[in-house]
Motif scaffolding. Structure first.
Motif, PDB file in Angstrom:
ATOM      1  N   THR A  78      -9.285  61.004 -47.654  1.00 27.62           N
ATOM      2  CA  THR A  78      -8.515  59.885 -47.118  1.00 27.62           C
ATOM      3  C   THR A  78      -7.041  60.114 -47.416  1.00 27.62           C
ATOM      4  O   THR A  78      -6.652  60.323 -48.571  1.00 27.62           O
ATOM      5  CB  THR A  78      -8.971  58.556 -47.735  1.00 27.62           C
ATOM      6  OG1 THR A  78     -10.356  58.343 -47.434  1.00 27.62           O
ATOM      7  CG2 THR A  78      -8.163  57.389 -47.167  1.00 27.62           C
ATOM      8  N   THR A  89       0.986  57.492 -33.745  1.00 27.25           N
ATOM      9  CA  THR A  89      -0.358  56.971 -34.015  1.00 27.25           C
ATOM     10  C   THR A  89      -1.139  56.704 -32.732  1.00 27.25           C
ATOM     11  O   THR A  89      -2.365  56.736 -32.739  1.00 27.25           O
ATOM     12  CB  THR A  89      -0.306  55.696 -34.880  1.00 27.25           C
ATOM     13  OG1 THR A  89       0.480  54.682 -34.228  1.00 27.25           O
ATOM     14  CG2 THR A  89       0.277  56.011 -36.247  1.00 27.25           C
ATOM     15  N   VAL A  93      -4.956  58.359 -33.044  1.00 27.96           N
ATOM     16  CA  VAL A  93      -6.227  57.628 -33.025  1.00 27.96           C
ATOM     17  C   VAL A  93      -7.125  58.017 -31.850  1.00 27.96           C
ATOM     18  O   VAL A  93      -8.237  57.500 -31.736  1.00 27.96           O
ATOM     19  CB  VAL A  93      -5.996  56.102 -33.032  1.00 27.96           C
ATOM     20  CG1 VAL A  93      -5.269  55.678 -34.288  1.00 27.96           C
ATOM     21  CG2 VAL A  93      -5.223  55.639 -31.786  1.00 27.96           C
ATOM     22  N   TYR A 101      -9.641  54.825 -39.138  1.00 27.19           N
ATOM     23  CA  TYR A 101      -8.221  54.471 -39.192  1.00 27.19           C
ATOM     24  C   TYR A 101      -8.029  52.997 -39.555  1.00 27.19           C
ATOM     25  O   TYR A 101      -8.788  52.131 -39.104  1.00 27.19           O
ATOM     26  CB  TYR A 101      -7.559  54.701 -37.826  1.00 27.19           C
ATOM     27  CG  TYR A 101      -7.707  56.088 -37.287  1.00 27.19           C
ATOM     28  CD1 TYR A 101      -6.838  57.106 -37.673  1.00 27.19           C
ATOM     29  CD2 TYR A 101      -8.726  56.406 -36.380  1.00 27.19           C
ATOM     30  CE1 TYR A 101      -6.971  58.393 -37.171  1.00 27.19           C
ATOM     31  CE2 TYR A 101      -8.871  57.690 -35.875  1.00 27.19           C
ATOM     32  CZ  TYR A 101      -7.987  58.677 -36.276  1.00 27.19           C
ATOM     33  OH  TYR A 101      -8.118  59.946 -35.775  1.00 27.19           O
ATOM     34  N   SER A 102      -7.003  52.734 -40.358  1.00 27.01           N
ATOM     35  CA  SER A 102      -6.554  51.371 -40.635  1.00 27.01           C
ATOM     36  C   SER A 102      -5.030  51.383 -40.617  1.00 27.01           C
ATOM     37  O   SER A 102      -4.404  52.040 -41.449  1.00 27.01           O
ATOM     38  CB  SER A 102      -7.055  50.885 -42.007  1.00 27.01           C
ATOM     39  OG  SER A 102      -8.465  50.796 -42.019  1.00 27.01           O
ATOM     40  N   GLN A 103      -4.452  50.657 -39.634  1.00 23.69           N
ATOM     41  CA  GLN A 103      -3.014  50.738 -39.403  1.00 23.69           C
ATOM     42  C   GLN A 103      -2.332  49.384 -39.595  1.00 23.69           C
ATOM     43  O   GLN A 103      -2.918  48.322 -39.333  1.00 23.69           O
ATOM     44  CB  GLN A 103      -2.751  51.239 -37.979  1.00 23.69           C
ATOM     45  CG  GLN A 103      -1.287  51.437 -37.644  1.00 23.69           C
ATOM     46  CD  GLN A 103      -1.092  52.083 -36.286  1.00 23.69           C
ATOM     47  OE1 GLN A 103      -2.045  52.477 -35.623  1.00 23.69           O
ATOM     48  NE2 GLN A 103       0.143  52.201 -35.853  1.00 23.69           N
ATOM     49  N   ILE A 183      -0.416  54.224 -41.828  1.00 22.97           N
ATOM     50  CA  ILE A 183      -1.808  54.269 -41.413  1.00 22.97           C
ATOM     51  C   ILE A 183      -2.632  55.039 -42.440  1.00 22.97           C
ATOM     52  O   ILE A 183      -2.202  56.078 -42.951  1.00 22.97           O
ATOM     53  CB  ILE A 183      -1.937  54.902 -39.999  1.00 22.97           C
ATOM     54  CG1 ILE A 183      -3.371  54.810 -39.488  1.00 22.97           C
ATOM     55  CG2 ILE A 183      -1.417  56.333 -39.961  1.00 22.97           C
ATOM     56  CD1 ILE A 183      -3.498  55.150 -37.995  1.00 22.97           C
ATOM     57  N   VAL A 185      -5.972  57.151 -43.025  1.00 27.12           N
ATOM     58  CA  VAL A 185      -6.858  57.963 -42.193  1.00 27.12           C
ATOM     59  C   VAL A 185      -7.892  58.652 -43.074  1.00 27.12           C
ATOM     60  O   VAL A 185      -7.542  59.338 -44.033  1.00 27.12           O
ATOM     61  CB  VAL A 185      -6.065  59.028 -41.405  1.00 27.12           C
ATOM     62  CG1 VAL A 185      -6.996  59.782 -40.463  1.00 27.12           C
ATOM     63  CG2 VAL A 185      -4.919  58.388 -40.633  1.00 27.12           C
TER      64      VAL A 185
END
Length: 249
Positions: A78, A89, A93, A101-103, A183, A185
């Motif tokens: 991660t 991004t 993605v 993914y968490s943005q 972000i 990842v």
């Protein structure tokens, strides 16, 4: 704040717990992620006794050469990417298989003091940078004004959190693709190889290529055997790119 380089931080790496009843005859230094992949590969043939006497690095080199990349999928890494644009991004993605993914959300986060990423193609050219900066500063000013006006327009909404969200989600439309974002990842080693091979090539967009090269260097430090066949070089455009000896593992 203006970014001219991205930042990559390792947030998580594999932790391998070898089962006592299936010990491997390990050789050479290796990370937990690399040992996990070797253990998974050896389990397929019950070759834990390591008949060829290979080090983990040699074992994984053979895995890549034979394109038996499924065992690399057990090792997840991660990374936190900062100083990247929303333009980047949007491309990043698109890589879905084996990735998560968490943005940063522009609906919830106030962008009144947002940072921006200077496009690599104009870095160092004072005239181009000046023209670009004028545009992003104007866009940010428009965003601030719109949020204020929208908060007033929807003053009848009692829930202030919801009202702010309504204002920000509408006002963000004026912000440029150069707006900086963050972000998280996560990807398995095989998925990272696929993503980074595509995005570090000479034909990749310059900003994501720059990030991919940096991520390669970070992951080579984490698990060198997974990325030992990757060469970073200066391309014809005088910018770093990378090539993978074992493509599409």
């Amino acid at each position: 704040m203006l970014y001219t380089e991205p930042k990559v931080t390792v947030l998580a790496r594999p932790q391998f717990a070898e089962p006592a009843h299936l010990p491997v005859a390990w050789k050479g230094e290796s990370s937990d992620g690399e040992r996990l992949a070797e253990f998974a590969g050896r389990l397929c043939y019950m070759s834990q006794h390591n008949p060829a006497g290979r080090t983990t690095a040699e074992y994984l080199e053979n895995i890549k050469r034979q394109r038996h990349g499924s065992v690399l999928e057990h090792a997840n890494y991660t990374l936190l990417f900062e100083g990247v644009s929303r333009s980047l991004t949007h491309e990043l993605v698109r890589h879905r298989a084996g990735m998560a993914y968490s943005q940063l959300s522009q609906r919830y986060v106030d962008e009144s003091e947002a940072s921006f990423v200077v496009p690599p193609a104009i870095v160092g050219d004072a005239e181009l940078e000046g023209a670009w900066r004028a545009q992003v500063e104007a866009a940010q000013a428009a965003y601030v004004a719109l949020v204020e006006q929208l908060m007033d327009r929807y003053r009848w909404v009692d829930d202030k959190v919801h009202r702010r969200k309504m204002a920000r989600e509408a006002a963000r439309g004026v912000l440029p693709n150069s707006t900086e974002t963050k972000i998280v990842v996560t990807g398995n080693a095989r998925a990272w190889r696929t993503l980074l091979e595509l995005r570090s090539s000479e034909g990749a967009e310059l900003e994501i290529r720059r990030l991919a090269v940096l991520a390669i260097r970070v992951l080579q430090g984490e698990a060198p055997a997974f990325f030992s066949d990757v060469e970073v070089y200066d391309a014809a455009d005088r910018r770093p790119a990378a090539r993978f000896l074992h493509s599409k593992v």
